[in-house]
Scaffold this motif. Structure first.
Motif, PDB file in Angstrom:
ATOM      1  N   VAL A   1      -8.256   5.321  11.974  1.00 16.47           N
ATOM      2  CA  VAL A   1      -7.982   3.979  11.233  1.00 16.47           C
ATOM      3  C   VAL A   1      -8.786   2.697  11.816  1.00 16.47           C
ATOM      4  CG1 VAL A   1      -6.216   2.414  11.257  1.00 16.47           C
ATOM      5  CG2 VAL A   1      -5.704   4.907  11.112  1.00 16.47           C
ATOM      6  N   ARG A   2      -9.133   2.136  11.296  1.00 16.38           N
ATOM      7  CA  ARG A   2      -9.881   1.049  11.254  1.00 16.38           C
ATOM      8  C   ARG A   2      -8.880  -0.425  11.709  1.00 16.38           C
ATOM      9  NH1 ARG A   2     -12.344  -0.336   5.415  1.00 16.38           N
ATOM     10  NH2 ARG A   2     -10.830   0.908   4.816  1.00 16.38           N
ATOM     11  N   ALA A   3      -9.462  -0.737  12.530  1.00 16.59           N
ATOM     12  CA  ALA A   3      -8.999  -2.144  13.375  1.00 16.59           C
ATOM     13  C   ALA A   3      -8.491  -3.467  12.646  1.00 16.59           C
ATOM     14  CB  ALA A   3      -9.351  -2.205  14.892  1.00 16.59           C
ATOM     15  N   LYS A   4      -9.788  -3.496  11.830  1.00 10.44           N
ATOM     16  CA  LYS A   4      -9.780  -4.894  10.360  1.00 10.44           C
ATOM     17  C   LYS A   4      -9.492  -3.598   9.300  1.00 10.44           C
ATOM     18  CE  LYS A   4     -10.708  -8.035  13.578  1.00 10.44           C
ATOM     19  NZ  LYS A   4     -10.583  -9.270  13.661  1.00 10.44           N
ATOM     20  N   VAL A   5      -8.822  -4.985   8.306  1.00 11.32           N
ATOM     21  CA  VAL A   5      -8.467  -4.583   7.132  1.00 11.32           C
ATOM     22  C   VAL A   5      -8.919  -5.864   6.243  1.00 11.32           C
ATOM     23  CG1 VAL A   5      -6.315  -2.669   7.648  1.00 11.32           C
ATOM     24  CG2 VAL A   5      -5.563  -5.240   7.401  1.00 11.32           C
ATOM     25  N   HIS A   6      -8.339  -5.475   5.515  1.00 12.69           N
ATOM     26  CA  HIS A   6      -9.133  -6.613   4.277  1.00 12.69           C
ATOM     27  C   HIS A   6      -8.482  -6.552   3.042  1.00 12.69           C
ATOM     28  CE1 HIS A   6     -12.740  -6.162   6.067  1.00 12.69           C
ATOM     29  NE2 HIS A   6     -13.017  -4.919   6.249  1.00 12.69           N
ATOM     30  N   PRO A   7      -7.012  -7.050   3.308  1.00 16.20           N
ATOM     31  CA  PRO A   7      -6.353  -7.946   2.195  1.00 16.20           C
ATOM     32  C   PRO A   7      -6.535  -8.783   1.248  1.00 16.20           C
ATOM     33  CG  PRO A   7      -5.612  -8.296   4.192  1.00 16.20           C
ATOM     34  CD  PRO A   7      -7.379  -8.191   4.886  1.00 16.20           C
ATOM     35  N   PRO A   8      -6.681  -8.027  -0.117  1.00 13.60           N
ATOM     36  CA  PRO A   8      -7.474  -9.038  -1.581  1.00 13.60           C
ATOM     37  C   PRO A   8      -6.760 -10.293  -1.257  1.00 13.60           C
ATOM     38  CG  PRO A   8      -4.808  -6.690  -2.287  1.00 13.60           C
ATOM     39  CD  PRO A   8      -5.566  -6.929  -0.594  1.00 13.60           C
ATOM     40  N   GLY A   9      -5.889 -11.107  -0.649  1.00 12.18           N
ATOM     41  CA  GLY A   9      -5.433 -12.169  -0.783  1.00 12.18           C
ATOM     42  C   GLY A   9      -6.551 -12.863   0.160  1.00 12.18           C
ATOM     43  N   LEU A  10      -6.945 -12.228   1.191  1.00 13.44           N
ATOM     44  CA  LEU A  10      -8.136 -12.373   2.007  1.00 13.44           C
ATOM     45  C   LEU A  10      -9.701 -13.223   1.353  1.00 13.44           C
ATOM     46  CD1 LEU A  10      -7.568 -11.959   5.925  1.00 13.44           C
ATOM     47  CD2 LEU A  10      -6.921 -13.727   4.156  1.00 13.44           C
TER      48      LEU A  10
ATOM     49  N   GLY B   1     -12.342 -10.734   0.869  1.00 17.65           N
ATOM     50  CA  GLY B   1     -12.925 -10.396   1.240  1.00 17.65           C
ATOM     51  C   GLY B   1     -13.436 -10.310   3.053  1.00 17.65           C
ATOM     52  N   GLY B   2     -12.493 -11.156   2.734  1.00 16.47           N
ATOM     53  CA  GLY B   2     -11.926 -11.676   4.990  1.00 16.47           C
ATOM     54  C   GLY B   2     -11.524 -10.337   5.678  1.00 16.47           C
ATOM     55  N   SER B   3     -11.897 -10.032   6.854  1.00 13.46           N
ATOM     56  CA  SER B   3     -10.679  -9.360   7.926  1.00 13.46           C
ATOM     57  C   SER B   3      -9.580  -9.930   8.239  1.00 13.46           C
ATOM     58  CB  SER B   3     -11.845  -8.310   8.227  1.00 13.46           C
ATOM     59  OG  SER B   3     -12.810  -8.616   9.107  1.00 13.46           O
ATOM     60  N   ILE B   4      -8.930  -9.055   8.425  1.00 16.57           N
ATOM     61  CA  ILE B   4      -8.397  -9.659   9.486  1.00 16.57           C
ATOM     62  C   ILE B   4      -7.386  -8.528  10.606  1.00 16.57           C
ATOM     63  CG2 ILE B   4      -5.760  -8.943   8.523  1.00 16.57           C
ATOM     64  CD1 ILE B   4      -4.418 -11.686   9.385  1.00 16.57           C
ATOM     65  N   GLY B   5      -6.724  -7.896  11.898  1.00 19.21           N
ATOM     66  CA  GLY B   5      -6.230  -6.928  12.404  1.00 19.21           C
ATOM     67  C   GLY B   5      -5.338  -6.910  11.614  1.00 19.21           C
ATOM     68  N   LEU B   6      -5.148  -5.383  11.605  1.00 24.19           N
ATOM     69  CA  LEU B   6      -4.173  -4.350  10.505  1.00 24.19           C
ATOM     70  C   LEU B   6      -2.675  -4.767  11.294  1.00 24.19           C
ATOM     71  CD1 LEU B   6      -2.810  -1.839  11.710  1.00 24.19           C
ATOM     72  CD2 LEU B   6      -5.462  -0.926  12.223  1.00 24.19           C
ATOM     73  N   PHE B   7      -2.629  -4.745  12.423  1.00 30.01           N
ATOM     74  CA  PHE B   7      -1.099  -5.354  13.122  1.00 30.01           C
ATOM     75  C   PHE B   7      -0.648  -6.926  12.674  1.00 30.01           C
ATOM     76  CE2 PHE B   7      -2.051  -1.793  16.089  1.00 30.01           C
ATOM     77  CZ  PHE B   7      -1.174  -0.881  15.392  1.00 30.01           C
TER      78      PHE B   7
ATOM     79  N   GLN C   1       1.282  -4.645 -14.679  1.00 30.80           N
ATOM     80  CA  GLN C   1       2.148  -6.039 -13.712  1.00 30.80           C
ATOM     81  C   GLN C   1       1.936  -5.420 -12.661  1.00 30.80           C
ATOM     82  OE1 GLN C   1       6.240  -6.245 -14.960  1.00 30.80           O
ATOM     83  NE2 GLN C   1       5.756  -6.050 -16.990  1.00 30.80           N
ATOM     84  N   MET C   2       1.729  -3.833 -12.160  1.00 35.72           N
ATOM     85  CA  MET C   2       1.450  -3.967 -10.978  1.00 35.72           C
ATOM     86  C   MET C   2       0.243  -3.817 -10.294  1.00 35.72           C
ATOM     87  SD  MET C   2       2.475  -1.629  -8.069  1.00 35.72           S
ATOM     88  CE  MET C   2       4.702  -1.577  -8.894  1.00 35.72           C
ATOM     89  N   LEU C   3      -1.079  -3.371 -11.501  1.00 35.96           N
ATOM     90  CA  LEU C   3      -2.191  -3.698 -11.048  1.00 35.96           C
ATOM     91  C   LEU C   3      -1.835  -5.253 -10.689  1.00 35.96           C
ATOM     92  CD1 LEU C   3      -3.752  -1.221 -13.334  1.00 35.96           C
ATOM     93  CD2 LEU C   3      -4.194  -1.016 -11.681  1.00 35.96           C
ATOM     94  N   GLN C   4      -1.557  -6.223 -11.645  1.00 37.53           N
ATOM     95  CA  GLN C   4      -2.132  -7.387 -11.612  1.00 37.53           C
ATOM     96  C   GLN C   4      -1.889  -7.927 -10.198  1.00 37.53           C
ATOM     97  OE1 GLN C   4      -0.601  -8.886 -15.069  1.00 37.53           O
ATOM     98  NE2 GLN C   4      -2.395  -9.713 -15.771  1.00 37.53           N
ATOM     99  N   LEU C   5      -0.375  -7.769  -9.806  1.00 33.65           N
ATOM    100  CA  LEU C   5      -0.036  -7.893  -8.194  1.00 33.65           C
ATOM    101  C   LEU C   5      -0.791  -7.625  -7.263  1.00 33.65           C
ATOM    102  CD1 LEU C   5       3.565  -6.640  -7.792  1.00 33.65           C
ATOM    103  CD2 LEU C   5       2.868  -8.716  -7.758  1.00 33.65           C
ATOM    104  N   ASP C   6      -1.873  -6.435  -7.590  1.00 27.12           N
ATOM    105  CA  ASP C   6      -3.371  -6.013  -6.970  1.00 27.12           C
ATOM    106  C   ASP C   6      -2.510  -5.482  -5.140  1.00 27.12           C
ATOM    107  OD1 ASP C   6      -6.195  -5.267  -6.048  1.00 27.12           O
ATOM    108  OD2 ASP C   6      -6.398  -7.845  -5.730  1.00 27.12           O
ATOM    109  N   ILE C   7      -1.986  -4.855  -4.377  1.00 24.19           N
ATOM    110  CA  ILE C   7      -1.314  -3.969  -4.141  1.00 24.19           C
ATOM    111  C   ILE C   7      -1.333  -3.932  -2.736  1.00 24.19           C
ATOM    112  CG2 ILE C   7       1.395  -4.495  -5.189  1.00 24.19           C
ATOM    113  CD1 ILE C   7       1.118  -1.540  -5.452  1.00 24.19           C
ATOM    114  N   ARG C   8      -3.141  -3.351  -3.229  1.00 24.53           N
ATOM    115  CA  ARG C   8      -3.752  -3.129  -2.029  1.00 24.53           C
ATOM    116  C   ARG C   8      -3.100  -3.281  -0.626  1.00 24.53           C
ATOM    117  NH1 ARG C   8      -9.257  -4.331  -3.741  1.00 24.53           N
ATOM    118  NH2 ARG C   8      -8.443  -6.313  -4.675  1.00 24.53           N
ATOM    119  N   SER C   9      -3.372  -2.350  -0.094  1.00 24.94           N
ATOM    120  CA  SER C   9      -3.350  -3.171   1.522  1.00 24.94           C
ATOM    121  C   SER C   9      -4.514  -3.004   2.259  1.00 24.94           C
ATOM    122  CB  SER C   9      -2.193  -1.796   1.908  1.00 24.94           C
ATOM    123  OG  SER C   9      -2.459  -0.658   2.242  1.00 24.94           O
TER     124      SER C   9
END
Length: 133
Positions: free
Chosen positions: A1-10, A12-18, A124-132
């Motif tokens: 598990v990586r300490a940083k994740v890349h939520p779609p809303g950012l 391409g930016g990264s943020i700490g997973l917690f 609809q599900m894909l447009q929400l882009d729920i990737r975590s």
């Protein structure tokens, strides 16, 4: 598990997973929806969660506008986001359309009995882009 994740809303930016609601965590903690009923000092009174009395709550995240249940409020600092996703439309290839039609026809999709409803639900599900991540 990586300490940083890349939520779609950012974008391409990264943020700490917690700091996110990603389920990809290094520990087996559960995620549950709860209503914030009352705040008293440093204590939060939560309701409606599927927890056993006495279960510790480790973190609280706000609802976002696209996943808030009916009647819930979204904090203004979260509501300012007007887009859950940058995905404007979903297009099915001919092969994907054929596979979806076959799945609907043979009853593989328990909850969808017609092609248009299944296609709409997937879009609809894909447009929400729920990737975590």
């Amino acid at each position: 598990v990586r300490a940083k994740v890349h939520p779609p809303g950012l974008l391409g930016g990264s943020i700490g997973l917690f700091a996110t609601r990603t389920p990809h965590r290094p520990n087996p903690i559960g995620l549950s929806l709860a209503a914030l009923l009352h705040v008293e000092g440093g204590t939060l009174l939560l309701g409606g969660a599927d927890l056993i009395d006495g279960t510790p709550v480790l973190d609280v995240k706000p609802y976002l506008f696209h996943d808030a249940p009916a009647g819930a409020t979204v904090p203004s600092w979260c509501a300012a986001r007007s887009d859950a996703s940058r995905i404007a439309s979903v297009h099915f290839t001919a092969a994907a359309e054929a596979q979806l039609a076959a799945a609907v026809a043979d009853g593989s999709l328990r909850f969808y009995t017609d092609l248009e409803t299944a296609r709409s639900a997937i879009s609809q599900m894909l447009q929400l882009d729920i990737r975590s991540v």
